[in-house]
Design a protein around this motif. Structure first.
Motif, mmCIF file in Angstrom:
data_model
loop_
_atom_site.group_PDB
_atom_site.id
_atom_site.type_symbol
_atom_site.label_atom_id
_atom_site.label_comp_id
_atom_site.label_asym_id
_atom_site.label_seq_id
_atom_site.Cartn_x
_atom_site.Cartn_y
_atom_site.Cartn_z
ATOM 1 N N HIS A 6 2.202 1.569 -3.388
ATOM 2 C CA HIS A 6 1.178 1.410 -4.422
ATOM 3 C C HIS A 6 1.589 0.301 -5.393
ATOM 4 O O HIS A 6 1.731 0.511 -6.595
ATOM 5 N N TYR B 273 4.613 5.898 -2.235
ATOM 6 C CA TYR B 273 3.954 6.345 -3.470
ATOM 7 C C TYR B 273 3.039 7.500 -3.119
ATOM 8 O O TYR B 273 2.158 7.389 -2.275
ATOM 9 N N ALA C 81 0.835 -1.200 0.000
ATOM 10 C CA ALA C 81 0.000 0.000 0.000
ATOM 11 C C ALA C 81 0.873 1.255 0.000
ATOM 12 O O ALA C 81 0.578 2.237 -0.685
ATOM 13 N N GLY D 181 -0.053 1.769 -11.778
ATOM 14 C CA GLY D 181 -0.358 3.144 -11.388
ATOM 15 C C GLY D 181 -0.341 4.086 -12.579
ATOM 16 O O GLY D 181 0.578 4.046 -13.410
#
Length: 275
Positions: free
Chosen positions: A109, A188, A106, A264
């Protein structure tokens, strides 16, 4: 099996106090080549069925090995005698083991399911200190060349092409971050990615240079396994290995043709702007 990479403190004495095989050397090889040497030694001189990579200052959860081995055994029931790799999430902590993020996936990302060869060529999602591999994969990935970016990245590429990769959606290790990390977690954020996109598009970084190491690694992978690769994998690797010699439209075409993308939107925007 442990290897000291030229420590100047009392690391050797501490290691000798444990029941380990110590490969003594004063030569500093760095993380990639140290782990390559360790794995080579373990395969040749031992009969272990599984191998894990332990970084020097992270903290493993008590059930890390148990849970990873259980996942490996489950994979073996399904896939039998092929190269297999299991990896897990990490808890990002500071040098005092205070939690920075409960999930590095997380935090950075990262989507661990994006682990096909084409995706791993561009963006590694496998962190070595969480990995377990079987002997089939250990044999297949050796020798690990200095032309690869990192040992875990190379092993992931081999597993994606010739075996199977699975993961545990749980942190099994406290991933310690401090100013002296050789590699580390990088948060991220849209602000950070925006500045990265700005830098590679308007900065001094030369055209496509941000993919130089990826391209070199892809070339070596193709050379190492040319006779064993599937035709579509071989075509993809040839296209990517020569992408810098193509025009911009052809470069973009190659990315879309082989789905050579990161995870992403902003990462891929930066990739497309500077390809």
């Amino acid at each position: 099996i442990a290897r000291d990479d030229g420590s100047s403190d009392n690391t050797i004495e501490i290691l000798k106090s444990y029941d380990v095989i110590l490969l003594e050397t004063t030569e500093n090889l760095g993380a990639k080549e140290s782990f390559a040497e360790l794995l080579s030694y373990a395969v040749v001189n031992g009969e272990s069925d599984y191998f894990m990579f332990c970084d020097q200052d992270d903290v493993w959860e008590n059930d890390k090995v148990e849970k990873t081995l259980a996942k490996m055994k489950k994979m073996e029931q399904e896939f039998r005698n092929i190269p297999l790799l299991v990896h897990t999430d990490l808890k990002v902590v500071d040098e005092h083991l205070q939690t920075v993020s409960s999930s590095m996936w997380a935090y950075e990302h990262i989507e661990p399911s994006k682990n096909s060869l084409n995706r791993l060529l561009i963006h590694n999602t496998i962190t070595g200190c969480t990995v377990m591999i079987n002997r089939h994969l250990a044999n297949k990935c050796l020798p690990i060349s200095s032309d690869c970016i990192m040992h875990d990245w190379w092993i992931g590429l081999v597993a994606s092409s010739f075996g199977k990769i699975d993961y545990i959606n749980e942190a099994t290790i406290k991933y310690r971050q401090h100013c002296d990390n050789d590699t580390g977690a990088k948060r991220y954020s849209y602000k950070k990615i925006f500045y990265r996109v700005w830098d590679i598009f308007f900065g001094k970084e030369s055209h496509i240079s941000h993919l130089k190491k990826n391209i070199i690694q892809a070339k070596f992978f193709l050379e190492s396994f040319d006779d064993e690769l599937k035709s579509d994998e071989k075509n993809m690797l040839k296209d990517f290995a020569t992408i810098k010699d193509k025009s911009y439209p052809k470069r973009v075409y190659i990315l879309f043709k082989h789905d050579l993308f990161k995870y992403g939107f902003l990462r891929n925007l930066g990739l497309l702007l500077k390809i």
